[in-house]
Motif scaffolding. Structure first.
Motif, PDB file in Angstrom:
ATOM      1  N   MET A 167      -8.903  65.363  47.336  1.00 45.76           N
ATOM      2  CA  MET A 167      -8.962  65.128  45.915  1.00 45.76           C
ATOM      3  C   MET A 167      -7.574  64.765  45.362  1.00 45.76           C
ATOM      4  O   MET A 167      -7.463  63.853  44.541  1.00 45.76           O
ATOM      5  N   ILE A 168      -6.549  65.456  45.813  1.00 46.66           N
ATOM      6  CA  ILE A 168      -5.190  65.177  45.352  1.00 46.66           C
ATOM      7  C   ILE A 168      -4.752  63.784  45.805  1.00 46.66           C
ATOM      8  O   ILE A 168      -4.085  63.062  45.057  1.00 46.66           O
ATOM      9  N   VAL A 169      -5.135  63.405  47.010  1.00 45.80           N
ATOM     10  CA  VAL A 169      -4.775  62.076  47.514  1.00 45.80           C
ATOM     11  C   VAL A 169      -5.419  60.997  46.648  1.00 45.80           C
ATOM     12  O   VAL A 169      -4.783  59.988  46.324  1.00 45.80           O
ATOM     13  N   GLY A 170      -6.648  61.188  46.260  1.00 47.84           N
ATOM     14  CA  GLY A 170      -7.323  60.235  45.391  1.00 47.84           C
ATOM     15  C   GLY A 170      -6.660  60.130  44.027  1.00 47.84           C
ATOM     16  O   GLY A 170      -6.498  59.040  43.480  1.00 47.84           O
ATOM     17  N   LEU A 171      -6.264  61.265  43.475  1.00 46.31           N
ATOM     18  CA  LEU A 171      -5.566  61.275  42.195  1.00 46.31           C
ATOM     19  C   LEU A 171      -4.227  60.557  42.298  1.00 46.31           C
ATOM     20  O   LEU A 171      -3.872  59.756  41.433  1.00 46.31           O
ATOM     21  N   ALA A 172      -3.494  60.826  43.368  1.00 46.43           N
ATOM     22  CA  ALA A 172      -2.204  60.159  43.574  1.00 46.43           C
ATOM     23  C   ALA A 172      -2.392  58.651  43.728  1.00 46.43           C
ATOM     24  O   ALA A 172      -1.610  57.863  43.198  1.00 46.43           O
ATOM     25  N   ALA A 173      -3.424  58.249  44.436  1.00 44.39           N
ATOM     26  CA  ALA A 173      -3.694  56.816  44.610  1.00 44.39           C
ATOM     27  C   ALA A 173      -4.048  56.157  43.284  1.00 44.39           C
ATOM     28  O   ALA A 173      -3.586  55.047  42.996  1.00 44.39           O
ATOM     29  N   MET A 174      -4.825  56.834  42.459  1.00 47.71           N
ATOM     30  CA  MET A 174      -5.191  56.279  41.157  1.00 47.71           C
ATOM     31  C   MET A 174      -3.968  56.151  40.245  1.00 47.71           C
ATOM     32  O   MET A 174      -3.808  55.141  39.547  1.00 47.71           O
ATOM     33  N   ILE A 175      -3.094  57.158  40.252  1.00 48.52           N
ATOM     34  CA  ILE A 175      -1.878  57.104  39.448  1.00 48.52           C
ATOM     35  C   ILE A 175      -0.990  55.960  39.931  1.00 48.52           C
ATOM     36  O   ILE A 175      -0.414  55.217  39.128  1.00 48.52           O
TER      37      ILE A 175
END
Length: 50
Positions: free
Chosen positions: A1-9
């Motif tokens: 989930m954190i990786v997805g958030l970082a990718a979106m940012i």
């Protein structure tokens, strides 16, 4: 989930960061710095995990 958030940012900053924050980047150096920091963050996370 954190990786997805970082990718979106990252995608948001890379694509629309200059319009949102108002920086001037005619030669693409800010985008290069963002991409390099994202890649180095992935490498550091992989090394910490493994």
């Amino acid at each position: 989930m954190i990786v997805g958030l970082a990718a979106m940012i990252f995608i948001a900053l890379f694509g629309w960061g200059s319009a949102y924050f108002g920086w001037s980047d005619p030669h693409g150096k800010v985008q290069l710095a963002l991409a390099a920091s994202f890649v180095l963050g992935i490498v550091a996370g992989y090394k910490t995990r493994g």
